[in-house]
Design a protein around this motif. Structure first.
Motif, PDB file in Angstrom:
ATOM      1  N   ASP A   1       0.789  -1.303   0.079  1.00 35.26           N
ATOM      2  CA  ASP A   1      -0.070   0.209   0.069  1.00 35.26           C
ATOM      3  C   ASP A   1       0.756   1.092  -0.048  1.00 35.26           C
ATOM      4  OD1 ASP A   1      -2.509  -1.288   0.116  1.00 35.26           O
ATOM      5  OD2 ASP A   1      -2.192  -1.465   2.461  1.00 35.26           O
ATOM      6  N   ILE A   2       0.419   2.416  -0.346  1.00 36.52           N
ATOM      7  CA  ILE A   2       0.888   3.741  -0.177  1.00 36.52           C
ATOM      8  C   ILE A   2       0.518   4.203   1.185  1.00 36.52           C
ATOM      9  CG2 ILE A   2       1.014   6.080  -0.957  1.00 36.52           C
ATOM     10  CD1 ILE A   2       2.303   4.006  -2.850  1.00 36.52           C
ATOM     11  N   GLY A   3       1.659   4.221   2.101  1.00 39.43           N
ATOM     12  CA  GLY A   3       1.655   4.459   3.534  1.00 39.43           C
ATOM     13  C   GLY A   3       1.445   6.089   3.757  1.00 39.43           C
ATOM     14  N   ASN A   4       2.122   6.779   2.802  1.00 42.81           N
ATOM     15  CA  ASN A   4       1.826   8.260   2.978  1.00 42.81           C
ATOM     16  C   ASN A   4       2.123   8.989   1.742  1.00 42.81           C
ATOM     17  OD1 ASN A   4       3.709  10.909   3.620  1.00 42.81           O
ATOM     18  ND2 ASN A   4       2.185  10.725   5.467  1.00 42.81           N
ATOM     19  N   ILE A   5       1.291   9.791   1.376  1.00 42.08           N
ATOM     20  CA  ILE A   5       1.413  10.450   0.286  1.00 42.08           C
ATOM     21  C   ILE A   5       0.632  12.049   0.580  1.00 42.08           C
ATOM     22  CG2 ILE A   5      -1.102  10.011  -0.620  1.00 42.08           C
ATOM     23  CD1 ILE A   5       0.056  10.159  -3.430  1.00 42.08           C
ATOM     24  N   ARG A   6       1.573  13.234  -0.067  1.00 41.47           N
ATOM     25  CA  ARG A   6       1.288  14.722   0.275  1.00 41.47           C
ATOM     26  C   ARG A   6       1.133  15.083  -1.021  1.00 41.47           C
ATOM     27  NH1 ARG A   6       4.071  18.715   4.536  1.00 41.47           N
ATOM     28  NH2 ARG A   6       3.105  17.450   5.906  1.00 41.47           N
ATOM     29  N   TYR A   7      -0.102  15.807  -1.317  1.00 41.39           N
ATOM     30  CA  TYR A   7       0.115  16.841  -2.424  1.00 41.39           C
ATOM     31  C   TYR A   7       0.136  18.333  -2.091  1.00 41.39           C
ATOM     32  CZ  TYR A   7      -3.111  13.097  -4.534  1.00 41.39           C
ATOM     33  OH  TYR A   7      -3.453  11.712  -5.078  1.00 41.39           O
ATOM     34  N   THR A   8       1.191  18.773  -2.601  1.00 40.71           N
ATOM     35  CA  THR A   8       1.520  20.297  -2.236  1.00 40.71           C
ATOM     36  C   THR A   8       1.354  21.407  -3.487  1.00 40.71           C
ATOM     37  OG1 THR A   8       3.043  19.358  -0.544  1.00 40.71           O
ATOM     38  CG2 THR A   8       3.185  21.692  -1.220  1.00 40.71           C
ATOM     39  N   TRP A   9       0.599  22.186  -3.214  1.00 41.99           N
ATOM     40  CA  TRP A   9       0.296  23.481  -4.438  1.00 41.99           C
ATOM     41  C   TRP A   9       1.710  24.195  -4.304  1.00 41.99           C
ATOM     42  CZ3 TRP A   9      -3.463  23.279  -7.467  1.00 41.99           C
ATOM     43  CH2 TRP A   9      -3.904  24.362  -8.401  1.00 41.99           C
ATOM     44  N   VAL A  10       2.428  24.052  -5.417  1.00 45.44           N
ATOM     45  CA  VAL A  10       3.518  24.717  -5.644  1.00 45.44           C
ATOM     46  C   VAL A  10       3.840  25.986  -6.655  1.00 45.44           C
ATOM     47  CG1 VAL A  10       5.009  22.884  -4.699  1.00 45.44           C
ATOM     48  CG2 VAL A  10       4.425  22.910  -7.120  1.00 45.44           C
ATOM     49  N   ARG A  11       2.575  26.122  -7.087  1.00 37.37           N
ATOM     50  CA  ARG A  11       2.603  27.230  -8.096  1.00 37.37           C
ATOM     51  C   ARG A  11       2.933  28.659  -7.457  1.00 37.37           C
ATOM     52  NH1 ARG A  11      -2.883  28.572 -11.646  1.00 37.37           N
ATOM     53  NH2 ARG A  11      -3.617  29.264  -9.394  1.00 37.37           N
ATOM     54  N   GLU A  12       3.808  29.422  -8.293  1.00 35.67           N
ATOM     55  CA  GLU A  12       4.316  30.571  -7.763  1.00 35.67           C
ATOM     56  C   GLU A  12       3.254  31.716  -8.092  1.00 35.67           C
ATOM     57  OE1 GLU A  12       6.888  31.066  -6.115  1.00 35.67           O
ATOM     58  OE2 GLU A  12       8.035  29.319  -6.182  1.00 35.67           O
ATOM     59  N   LEU A  13       2.585  31.710  -9.287  1.00 27.32           N
ATOM     60  CA  LEU A  13       2.012  32.709  -9.838  1.00 27.32           C
ATOM     61  C   LEU A  13       0.576  32.224 -10.426  1.00 27.32           C
ATOM     62  CD1 LEU A  13       4.194  34.915 -11.936  1.00 27.32           C
ATOM     63  CD2 LEU A  13       3.615  35.427  -9.518  1.00 27.32           C
TER      64      LEU A  13
END
Length: 286
Positions: A195-207
């Motif tokens: 399984d995927i034990g941990n996953i993080r989506y992070t918004w990285v758009r600058e503009l």
């Protein structure tokens, strides 16, 4: 009534050799090929919190804590925004990754493999070219997409990433679109057994679209597994335009019974848990 403003959304690979994990469906010998990782390493299973009413472009979400199923509904809104983004704004690269499982890669030499195929499920014609290259202690991945017909665009790099040689961790970096090929979303993941034990989506758009500083930059949604009856969780950290700052939400639930709880100071105005039962109705926390 309170507003949560979240921008969002995603994706990932692990690496193993096909000798230990065969993803082929045509029976060919892939002993010398790279095998694709689990599809779940790219897209979290949001099914317990699906909210079909939200758009990936939503910028303001309402919550009424007097609703009979308000605790679960609030949690669904928080999670649903990120889910919607994956299947709207990033629908094509997500589908392109999924389609790769039905194809066998070609070895190009120099420890590099390539998958080339048409992407099904769209009225427009998209062609994907995915490459994976072993370099030292990691594998580098690149997905190029081409579109023909209305709104056609030439091949461009829609996402890239890296995975550890043991297949247990990695990241993906997704660009916004052919028109705006800047980084939009980063996905960091770790694998736990199958399984995927941990996953993080992070918004990285600058503009943002108006070329102003994107206030949602550094917002994230994290999914993970944990011990106990409530064996899964989401941590959301997102910019709230009303308070002009970031707000935090913690959601925990059982993947088997679906009972769960949520804690969010800025929206409940307290530090306690707010619970729901297996039907999604509000209940007193034990």
């Amino acid at each position: 009534m309170k507003n949560l403003r979240v921008y969002s959304m995603f994706l990932v690979f692990t690496l193993v050799f096909a000798a230990s994990c065969d993803n082929s469906d045509d029976g060919t010998d892939e002993a010398n090929n790279l095998a694709l990782p689990l599809y779940e390493s790219m897209v979290i299973d949001f099914s317990d919190f699906t909210d079909d009413s939200n758009s990936g472009k939503s910028t303001s979400l309402a919550y009424d804590n007097k609703a009979p199923n308000g605790n679960w509904f609030f949690s669904r809104i928080v999670v649903g925004v990120w889910n919607s983004a994956l299947f709207t704004t990033l629908a094509v690269p997500v589908a392109s990754f999924k389609s790769a499982f039905a194809h066998t890669p070609e070895e190009l030499g120099d420890n590099k493999w390539q998958w080339t195929y048409s992407v099904d499920g769209f009225t427009s014609e998209y062609t994907a070219r995915l490459t994976g290259q072993v370099t030292g202690e990691e594998v580098l991945w690149e997905m190029y997409i081409t579109k023909v017909g209305i709104g056609a665009f030439e091949e461009f790099l829609w996402f890239s990433g890296s995975s550890a040689m043991d297949g247990n961790s990695g990241y993906w970096l997704l660009n916004e679109s052919a028109e705006r090929p800047e980084a939009l979303l980063r996905i960091d993941w770790e694998r736990l057994n199958d399984d995927i034990g941990n996953i993080r989506y992070t918004w990285v758009r600058e503009l943002d679209e108006q070329e102003n500083d994107d206030m949602f930059k550094d917002s994230y949604l994290e999914y993970g597994l944990q011990d106990g009856d409530l064996d899964a969780y989401f941590n959301a950290h997102a910019y709230d335009s009303n308070k002009q700052g970031f707000s935090d939400v913690r959601i925990e639930w059982s993947r088997e019974t679906f009972v769960g709880r949520v804690r969010a100071f800025d929206y409940f105005e307290d530090e306690v848990w707010h619970c729901w039962d297996g039907n999604g109705d509000d209940v007193q926390c034990e």
